[in-house]
Enzyme design. Structure first.
Site, PDB file in Angstrom:
ATOM      1  N   HIS A   1       0.837  -1.210   0.000  1.00  0.00           N
ATOM      2  CA  HIS A   1       0.000   0.000   0.000  1.00  0.00           C
ATOM      3  C   HIS A   1       0.871   1.259   0.000  1.00  0.00           C
ATOM      4  CE1 HIS A   1      -3.479   2.549   1.336  1.00  0.00           C
ATOM      5  NE2 HIS A   1      -2.496   3.229   1.923  1.00  0.00           N
ATOM      6  N   GLU A   2       1.868   1.292   0.864  1.00  0.00           N
ATOM      7  CA  GLU A   2       2.725   2.482   0.958  1.00  0.00           C
ATOM      8  C   GLU A   2       3.603   2.622  -0.287  1.00  0.00           C
ATOM      9  OE1 GLU A   2       2.183   4.681   3.111  1.00  0.00           O
ATOM     10  OE2 GLU A   2       0.751   3.437   4.194  1.00  0.00           O
TER      11      GLU A   2
ATOM     12  N   HIS B   1       1.656   4.293  -2.894  1.00  0.00           N
ATOM     13  CA  HIS B   1       1.673   5.747  -2.726  1.00  0.00           C
ATOM     14  C   HIS B   1       2.911   6.355  -3.389  1.00  0.00           C
ATOM     15  CE1 HIS B   1      -1.836   6.591  -0.392  1.00  0.00           C
ATOM     16  NE2 HIS B   1      -1.486   5.831   0.638  1.00  0.00           N
TER      17      HIS B   1
ATOM     18  N   GLU C   1      -6.299   7.021  -1.081  1.00  0.00           N
ATOM     19  CA  GLU C   1      -6.207   5.837  -0.229  1.00  0.00           C
ATOM     20  C   GLU C   1      -6.833   4.628  -0.917  1.00  0.00           C
ATOM     21  OE1 GLU C   1      -4.508   5.423   2.546  1.00  0.00           O
ATOM     22  OE2 GLU C   1      -3.835   7.505   2.354  1.00  0.00           O
TER      23      GLU C   1
END
Length: 445
Positions: free
Chosen positions: A225-226, A229, A351
């Site tokens: 997930h990060e 980003h 997100e």
């Protein structure tokens, strides 16, 4: 909403329900008596009337804001993670356009009222957007170092946390980006964030509580997930949006403070007398017409001077003052709230985009779902997090049970909504509100 948001909303309601009717009555009475408005606004380039740029900017802002909502109601099939990625990228762009148009509208209204020229409003709008873009470009270069320092993150020593390093390298290969620098935050609250202006200058920070709470597959989901980003340039994107919002708030607040200062000045002087900070013998607080009066922008009087004489001039000035006050109050109330809510929408879309991208990278939505539920169920408070850094974290670090929490400004989607989007990818039934009640300590900002 927070005290500032409610205060602005109250000012706007007063302006709409009291100021605008009062202004309408004054204008109607003046026109009936003297046959002309007390001032005119010069047209802009190509003879543009002053209301046309305003309507165009407002239409663009409204269209960009509501298009994601409208399109959401026309989906006739289940979404894959590729669909989610494409939709969230489109929505992020649309919402950013909405914020930019909101900034342009705010600056245009103020510039037009101050200069009484459509051209002045157009120049103000262009300058405001230009300043915001320039500020974002100048400030983002050092942003990652500041965030890491404020968050108490330290670089991992050689050989420290080998499992974490291995997961980071593994996901970096899948994302086709250089492995970011890895940092550790010594805090028992499980969470993580990524920052950096581009993949080659990125950093990933995780808390010690995250490493203790998750197994390897769940950690892989959070790291994916990060890293999503980082690959999606969300830090750069978020900074640009934040500068647009900040510029909108500064312009709206500044205009309101300048316009209302003469009306607040007598009260401030009175308070100084009451506190004994001023010597009554050195001056006095006068009533109306005491000299040294306030100056107002020049106005073009109508043709009723011969009929109304000085009364027409005085009334024209009163109407102009009321108009400026009403406009400043509405801008002060509406512009920051619209900008902030749109910024929150952008943050939530990013997100969702990172969640969908994490499934693409890790191919394990179930592990990401479990990581979300574990982190959201924790009652540990991440002390180093604040409202400025909260949008960066994997799960909102400002929890519902904290005094600083307010739901309307939440920078993250609800955890149950994120989980249900992941469950939809694998055909699992959605979690109901009651099912999730015992699993999630709802996170709000």
């Amino acid at each position: 909403m927070g005290e500032g948001g409610y205060g602005r909303l109250g000012v706007g309601l007063v302006a709409v329900f009291i100021g605008i009717p009062l202004l309408g009555l004054l204008v109607a009475w003046y026109v009936a008596q003297y046959g002309d408005l007390p001032f005119t606004i010069s047209p802009g380039p190509l003879g543009l009337p002053p209301w046309l740029p305003f309507l165009v900017l407002m239409a663009l802002a409204a269209g960009a804001s509501f298009t994601p909502i409208v399109l959401r109601n026309f989906r006739d099939r289940e979404l894959t993670f590729y669909d989610q990625i494409a939709i969230n990228r489109r929505n992020s762009v649309l919402l950013t356009v909405a914020i930019a148009c909101g900034l342009g509208t705010t600056a245009y209204v103020i510039g037009t009222i101050v200069t009484l020229r459509t051209t002045g409003g157009l120049v103000a709008a262009l300058v405001a957007i230009g300043v915001a873009v320039t500020g974002a470009v100048v400030s983002y270069r050092a942003g990652d170092r500041i965030v890491l320092r404020v968050s108490g993150a330290r670089a991992l020593a050689d050989g420290e946390e080998p499992v974490l390093r291995n997961v980071v390298d593994e996901i970096a290969v899948a994302a086709d980006i250089p492995p970011p620098a890895v940092y550790l935050i010594d805090d028992s609250a499980p969470n993580a964030f990524a920052t950096g202006r581009q993949p080659s200058h990125a950093a990933l920070a995780v808390t010690s509580g995250l490493l203790a709470a998750l197994d390897r597959e769940e950690l892989q989901g959070v790291v994916a997930h990060e890293m999503a980003h980082i690959r999606n340039l969300d830090s750069r994107y978020g900074l640009f949006v934040a500068v647009l919002v900040g510029t909108t708030v500064l312009i709206a607040d500044g205009f309101f403070q300048i316009v209302t200062f003469p009306f607040r000045l007598p009260w401030r002087i009175f308070r100084l007398f009451a506190k004994g900070d001023l010597d009554p013998g050195s001056g006095h607080v006068s009533g109306r017409g005491s000299g040294g009066g306030w100056s107002f922008p020049s106005i073009k009087l109508g043709g009723g001077d011969s009929k109304g004489g000085g009364g027409a001039i005085i009334l024209a000035i009163i109407i102009f003052i009321v108009l400026v006050l009403v406009v400043s109050a509405i801008v002060y109330a509406v512009a920051p709230i619209f900008a902030r809510l749109t910024q929150v929408s952008v943050s939530r879309e990013r997100e969702y985009l990172a969640d969908a991208s994490a499934v693409e990278l890790g191919r394990n939505p179930a592990a990401l779902e479990q990581a979300l539920l574990k982190i959201a169920s924790s009652r540990e408070v991440l002390e180093v997090a604040n409202r400025a850094t909260a949008p960066l974290y994997f799960v909102n670090p400002i929890r519902a049970f904290e005094p600083r929490a307010t739901s309307i400004w939440s920078t993250h989607p609800r955890t149950i909504d994120r989980v249900n989007r992941l469950r939809a990818l694998t055909g699992l039934p959605a979690l109901g509100e009651r099912d999730a009640a015992d699993l999630i300590v709802e996170d709000v900002d």
